[in-house]
Design a protein around this motif. Sequence first.
Motif, short mmCIF file in Angstrom:
data_model
loop_
_atom_site.label_atom_id
_atom_site.label_comp_id
_atom_site.label_asym_id
_atom_site.label_seq_id
_atom_site.Cartn_x
_atom_site.Cartn_y
_atom_site.Cartn_z
N PHE A 273 35.48 54.88 24.85
CA PHE A 273 36.89 55.18 24.54
C PHE A 273 37.31 56.45 25.25
O PHE A 273 36.61 57.48 25.20
CB PHE A 273 37.08 55.35 23.03
N ASP B 31 40.79 58.93 25.51
CA ASP B 31 42.08 59.24 24.88
C ASP B 31 43.09 59.56 25.98
O ASP B 31 43.47 60.70 26.19
CB ASP B 31 41.92 60.42 23.92
N ALA C 97 44.29 55.55 20.82
CA ALA C 97 43.46 55.26 19.65
C ALA C 97 44.01 54.08 18.86
O ALA C 97 43.25 53.21 18.42
CB ALA C 97 43.36 56.50 18.76
N PHE D 173 43.24 50.91 20.64
CA PHE D 173 41.82 50.62 20.58
C PHE D 173 41.45 50.01 19.22
O PHE D 173 40.66 49.07 19.14
CB PHE D 173 41.01 51.90 20.82
N LEU D 174 42.03 50.55 18.16
CA LEU D 174 41.67 50.15 16.80
C LEU D 174 42.40 48.90 16.32
O LEU D 174 41.89 48.21 15.42
CB LEU D 174 41.94 51.29 15.82
N LEU E 161 34.91 52.27 10.22
CA LEU E 161 34.28 53.04 11.28
C LEU E 161 33.16 53.89 10.67
O LEU E 161 33.36 54.52 9.63
CB LEU E 161 35.28 53.97 11.98
N ILE F 231 35.92 60.54 20.80
CA ILE F 231 35.86 59.46 19.82
C ILE F 231 36.40 59.92 18.47
O ILE F 231 36.82 59.09 17.65
CB ILE F 231 34.41 58.92 19.74
N LEU G 282 39.61 58.40 17.21
CA LEU G 282 39.61 57.13 16.50
C LEU G 282 39.59 57.35 14.99
O LEU G 282 40.27 56.65 14.24
CB LEU G 282 38.42 56.28 16.92
#
Length: 614
Positions: A400, A402, A408, A411-412, A426, A455, A458
């Motif tokens: 990942f 940013d 984020a 991604f999620l 997570l 990370i 996230l």
Amino acid sequence: MLRLTPLRPSLASVFRELMLDGTRRARDISGMEEGFRMASVVILHKDLADSFESFCHANSGPLPLLYRSKPGEFQCPKLSGSSDIRTLCTQYYKFEKGELTGQLPSLMENTEDLSNMVTFYLKARVPLGDTDQKRAASIYKTLVPCFDVGRFQCNLVVSMRPVPEGKLEAVTQATHPAHDSHGAPIHIGHPGLIGVEDLSRPDYGDAVELSQGDVPVFWACGVTGLEAVKSCKPPLAFTHSPGCMFVSDCEKGLSTAAPSPDPIDIPNVFCISQQPLHFSLASSAAVKSIRALETQIGADPGERGIKALFVPDELLKACLSLSHAASVLITTGFPTHFNHNPPEETDGPPGAIAMAAMLQALGKQVAIVTDHRALEMNRRIIEDAVEEGILKTPVPLLSFQDSSADSALRFLCYDGDPKTPRYDHLVAIERAGMAADGNYYNMRKVNIKHLVDPIDALFTAASTIPGISTTGIGDGGNELGMGKVRDAVRRYMPQGELIACDVAADFTIIAGVSNWGGYAVACALHTLHYCPVHQRYLRKAVGPPTLTHTGPWTSALPSVRKEEKLLEILVKYGIRSGKTGNLGMEVDGLPFHDTHSSMIQSLLDITVQPLGTA
């Protein structure tokens, strides 16, 4: 065995007569049903009887079967000595090919049809709301699928009762012993989690208002039988109208078993999420076992003073949340050895892989996200772990960056939509965490930011997305997720004021060595899998129990031999012990034999013994 004690026939008869002559309506039952056993009714052609009986047994939570009549049998001697199925309900639904085509005051005119039909009597409570509100039950269709049998394919129907949060455990423990009825709640918390969109608009009955501090609590409901009839689409079928159940001659209350003293059968209630509000259940025996795991990993061989960071029951709550999750994302990697290549340490990856192995065995989607520079090395480690039998199948690896304001979120969540998260949970284990100044520090106060991908973003984004929970596992306070105990880290840990991670997780698991926390998570998930109270709640009381079935869960547990093999793999790729930098069979300066091997065996000993025997 169900025990039904007959009342004085005149009491039940008077009650039925009041219902039959219209003196009482369903919404006026509150208080009057005390002393009477109620039953839902489903009437089907005899050719469908075996299939529907199997459907009831497979979904006994909503459909606890009391009695199956013979074709054309109008009496139910087990429940009443004088009643007649054609007149014993105040109102009936008539279905033709799955469509509701009539609401009938009696079935006397359908006597000829009934001669080839079978009546099912299904045990029921009258799931009233607050009796002070003088309203009938609030009943809702859900998106929870029942276990299909033949043409009977429908979703669960539930009743709802508001309960003050402080009384959740008492109410759950009071209803749980009724195994021959609807038993304990199947969901506690936000209705949207079971597909109920609006509590003010029940599918049957009246809306019940929640007071300040109330939590919506849902029980499996016999109206599920009505939905099963619709799904089957028989040429002709009858049911009771919701709220107009059969009133038996049998005393209510004596048929319900007394609360069991066995800790494996006593439910405990825990809040596992605030956004959305969600509670889960586990037996007292499972809780005791997981607390023993938590105590075990709290050993502090490095004498760091980690007990000052301890928060009780974080392991338990994190694992309850993980048990409900369908998709889990794990991150690890602490590049503390900045002068070596690779800079990673042996603490973290073994715990991450142990969790991944158990999550895989439980049928969950699991992936690992790590630093881009370490992707190829981790890919080789996972391939070797699969070859050695440590993992059943490879775990997908992700990285990942940013790169934008919504990186984020995208991604999620699918298409960046917070209403459709890609992951439910997570987990960070021994993952470098961002300090208050934006840097990342090892325990020697060295800034390793240049080796760490962001990370943390996230976890920060996940805290704003309902439906995603987070867990941090650490042993020093500078790991991702330790922001929840940041003040304690700053106060009690060496160099804590500088190194403390500023990013919090919902649950923070503290262990003497972070790997131990990962092993404990795997063991606790195994314990919950074999907990009857938790498993019933997890499957919403539909479908047959799976506790006696063979499966891969025990073989997925960490073992001394598997963890020894994995440490050998890490050493092969140049990964070093965190505290000493040694390239050998040690983690955080502690030898695998006998320090880590003894811990693994102790956790296994706690886990594999039968629940309730500790």
